[in-house]
Motif scaffolding. Structure first.
Motif, PDB file in Angstrom:
ATOM      1  N   ILE A   8       0.877  -1.173   0.000  1.00 39.60           N
ATOM      2  CA  ILE A   8       0.000   0.000   0.000  1.00 39.60           C
ATOM      3  C   ILE A   8       0.911   1.219   0.000  1.00 39.60           C
ATOM      4  N   TYR A   9       0.574   2.217  -0.795  1.00 37.58           N
ATOM      5  CA  TYR A   9       1.373   3.447  -0.850  1.00 37.58           C
ATOM      6  C   TYR A   9       0.546   4.599  -0.299  1.00 37.58           C
ATOM      7  N   MET A  10       1.138   5.379   0.611  1.00 37.12           N
ATOM      8  CA  MET A  10       0.445   6.518   1.215  1.00 37.12           C
ATOM      9  C   MET A  10       1.266   7.780   1.001  1.00 37.12           C
ATOM     10  N   GLY A  11       0.707   8.747   0.281  1.00 29.81           N
ATOM     11  CA  GLY A  11       1.404  10.004   0.018  1.00 29.81           C
ATOM     12  C   GLY A  11       0.438  11.012  -0.573  1.00 29.81           C
ATOM     13  N   THR A  12       0.852  12.271  -0.601  1.00 26.32           N
ATOM     14  CA  THR A  12      -0.066  13.312  -1.075  1.00 26.32           C
ATOM     15  C   THR A  12       0.554  14.284  -2.081  1.00 26.32           C
ATOM     16  N   PRO A  13       1.639  15.005  -1.764  1.00 27.58           N
ATOM     17  CA  PRO A  13       2.107  16.061  -2.671  1.00 27.58           C
ATOM     18  C   PRO A  13       3.016  15.537  -3.772  1.00 27.58           C
ATOM     19  N   GLU A  14       3.515  16.467  -4.565  1.00 27.54           N
ATOM     20  CA  GLU A  14       4.405  16.132  -5.685  1.00 27.54           C
ATOM     21  C   GLU A  14       5.650  15.380  -5.216  1.00 27.54           C
ATOM     22  N   PHE A  15       6.128  15.704  -4.035  1.00 32.33           N
ATOM     23  CA  PHE A  15       7.304  15.026  -3.487  1.00 32.33           C
ATOM     24  C   PHE A  15       7.128  13.506  -3.456  1.00 32.33           C
ATOM     25  N   ALA A  16       5.901  13.044  -3.235  1.00 32.80           N
ATOM     26  CA  ALA A  16       5.642  11.611  -3.065  1.00 32.80           C
ATOM     27  C   ALA A  16       5.437  10.867  -4.383  1.00 32.80           C
ATOM     28  N   VAL A  17       5.389  11.572  -5.494  1.00 34.94           N
ATOM     29  CA  VAL A  17       5.122  10.921  -6.781  1.00 34.94           C
ATOM     30  C   VAL A  17       6.261   9.997  -7.235  1.00 34.94           C
ATOM     31  N   PRO A  18       7.543  10.422  -7.172  1.00 32.99           N
ATOM     32  CA  PRO A  18       8.609   9.510  -7.605  1.00 32.99           C
ATOM     33  C   PRO A  18       8.637   8.199  -6.824  1.00 32.99           C
ATOM     34  N   ASN A  25       7.070   0.573 -10.630  1.00 33.20           N
ATOM     35  CA  ASN A  25       8.041   0.005 -11.564  1.00 33.20           C
ATOM     36  C   ASN A  25       8.782  -1.198 -10.997  1.00 33.20           C
ATOM     37  N   SER A  26       8.717  -1.382  -9.680  1.00 28.94           N
ATOM     38  CA  SER A  26       9.375  -2.525  -9.057  1.00 28.94           C
ATOM     39  C   SER A  26       8.692  -3.843  -9.415  1.00 28.94           C
ATOM     40  N   GLY A  27       7.443  -3.761  -9.877  1.00 26.59           N
ATOM     41  CA  GLY A  27       6.716  -4.967 -10.242  1.00 26.59           C
ATOM     42  C   GLY A  27       5.919  -5.572  -9.106  1.00 26.59           C
ATOM     43  N   HIS A  28       6.037  -5.010  -7.909  1.00 29.76           N
ATOM     44  CA  HIS A  28       5.259  -5.523  -6.790  1.00 29.76           C
ATOM     45  C   HIS A  28       3.827  -4.993  -6.857  1.00 29.76           C
ATOM     46  N   GLU A  29       2.936  -5.672  -6.198  1.00 30.22           N
ATOM     47  CA  GLU A  29       1.510  -5.335  -6.253  1.00 30.22           C
ATOM     48  C   GLU A  29       1.210  -4.122  -5.372  1.00 30.22           C
ATOM     49  N   ILE A  30       0.438  -3.191  -5.895  1.00 29.16           N
ATOM     50  CA  ILE A  30      -0.043  -2.052  -5.116  1.00 29.16           C
ATOM     51  C   ILE A  30      -1.554  -2.188  -4.986  1.00 29.16           C
ATOM     52  N   GLY A  31      -1.996  -2.619  -3.814  1.00 29.21           N
ATOM     53  CA  GLY A  31      -3.429  -2.827  -3.612  1.00 29.21           C
ATOM     54  C   GLY A  31      -4.205  -1.531  -3.563  1.00 29.21           C
ATOM     55  N   TYR A  32      -3.642  -0.542  -2.858  1.00 27.47           N
ATOM     56  CA  TYR A  32      -4.295   0.761  -2.719  1.00 27.47           C
ATOM     57  C   TYR A  32      -3.250   1.872  -2.662  1.00 27.47           C
ATOM     58  N   VAL A  33      -3.633   3.018  -3.183  1.00 30.47           N
ATOM     59  CA  VAL A  33      -2.893   4.260  -2.967  1.00 30.47           C
ATOM     60  C   VAL A  33      -3.772   5.119  -2.070  1.00 30.47           C
ATOM     61  N   VAL A  88       4.268   1.727   2.299  1.00 29.99           N
ATOM     62  CA  VAL A  88       5.274   2.756   2.026  1.00 29.99           C
ATOM     63  C   VAL A  88       4.605   4.124   2.156  1.00 29.99           C
ATOM     64  N   VAL A  89       5.226   5.016   2.927  1.00 34.27           N
ATOM     65  CA  VAL A  89       4.647   6.339   3.202  1.00 34.27           C
ATOM     66  C   VAL A  89       5.623   7.422   2.771  1.00 34.27           C
ATOM     67  N   ALA A  90       5.107   8.457   2.110  1.00 32.94           N
ATOM     68  CA  ALA A  90       5.931   9.603   1.724  1.00 32.94           C
ATOM     69  C   ALA A  90       5.077  10.865   1.797  1.00 32.94           C
ATOM     70  N   ALA A  91       5.313  11.681   2.803  1.00 35.89           N
ATOM     71  CA  ALA A  91       4.613  12.970   2.934  1.00 35.89           C
ATOM     72  C   ALA A  91       3.098  12.791   2.827  1.00 35.89           C
ATOM     73  N   TYR A  92       2.567  11.826   3.562  1.00 25.26           N
ATOM     74  CA  TYR A  92       1.119  11.608   3.522  1.00 25.26           C
ATOM     75  C   TYR A  92       0.367  12.781   4.134  1.00 25.26           C
ATOM     76  N   GLY A  93       0.870  13.313   5.244  1.00 21.03           N
ATOM     77  CA  GLY A  93       0.240  14.499   5.821  1.00 21.03           C
ATOM     78  C   GLY A  93      -0.426  14.275   7.162  1.00 21.03           C
ATOM     79  N   LYS A  94      -0.499  13.017   7.601  1.00 20.11           N
ATOM     80  CA  LYS A  94      -1.079  12.710   8.907  1.00 20.11           C
ATOM     81  C   LYS A  94      -0.267  11.602   9.558  1.00 20.11           C
TER      82      LYS A  94
END
Length: 206
Positions: A8-18, A25-33, A88-94
């Motif tokens: 699961i990926y948790m992020g909000t702003p442009e910083f979290a996009v890469p 691109n890693s090929g692993h499954e992303i169930g939810y963003v 994985v979390v990147a600048a989610y905001g909470k």
């Protein structure tokens, strides 16, 4: 791919996009963003997607935008039912509540926009600039119940020099992406014990 991770990926702003792109691109499954709710911006008050939601939609990923996550039983049930190996979390905001931090088998990892442990909390990049630091960077770390207090996995540095805040923002966001490849390879093998896996990760990422 053998030994695909459920993530699961948790992020909000442009910083979290890469970081989202690197995980995809890693090929692993992303169930939810998971990202913050859409908000009205600019003078026209037009509702706009968050940067992470825009990228998730482009990639065809399922998006969740809870108004709150603490005490949100319905949201937690969705995550629990998916049974992620890694969040994985990147600048989610909470801040994440303990039940989410401890949910994934391999834990929650955070892409933090500074060289820990010097700058914890909000606006770490700006604080590094204001303090006159020579270097800044990104830290990939395990999440704990305190604020940016988990074990560190990997760091990437860059000199501040005369770069603007905008230039550093983009550079640090890209640095977060390069922390991933070895980490995912080790996590997906799934052969390390809980006791020694963090030490092994740190050694193999040098």
């Amino acid at each position: 791919m053998k030994n695909k991770l459920k993530t699961i990926y948790m992020g909000t702003p442009e910083f979290a996009v890469p970081g989202l792109e690197a995980l995809y691109n890693s090929g692993h499954e992303i169930g939810y963003v998971v990202t913050q709710p859409d908000k009205a911006r600019d003078r026209g008050k037009k509702v706009q997607f968050t940067a992470v939601k825009e990228k998730a939609v482009q990639l065809g990923l399922s998006v969740l935008q809870p108004e709150k996550i603490k005490g949100n039983e319905e949201f937690f049930k969705i995550l629990k039912a998916y049974n992620p190996d890694l969040i994985v979390v990147a600048a989610y905001g909470k801040l994440l509540p303990p039940e989410i931090i401890h949910l994934p088998r391999l834990g929650c990892v955070n892409i933090h926009a500074s060289l820990l442990p010097r700058w914890r909390g909000a606006a770490p990049m700006q604080r590094a600039i204001m303090a006159g630091d020579e270097y800044t960077g990104v830290t990939l770390m395990y999440m704990a119940e305190g604020l940016d207090t988990g074990d560190m996995i990997a760091k990437k540095t860059t000199p501040i020099l005369r770069k603007t805040a905008a230039e550093l923002h983009d550079e640090i966001a890209e640095l977060g992406e390069v922390c991933f490849p070895n980490s995912f390879q080790i996590w997906s093998q799934g052969i390390l014990s809980e006791k020694n896996k963090r030490i092994a990760y740190l050694l193999m990422l040098q």
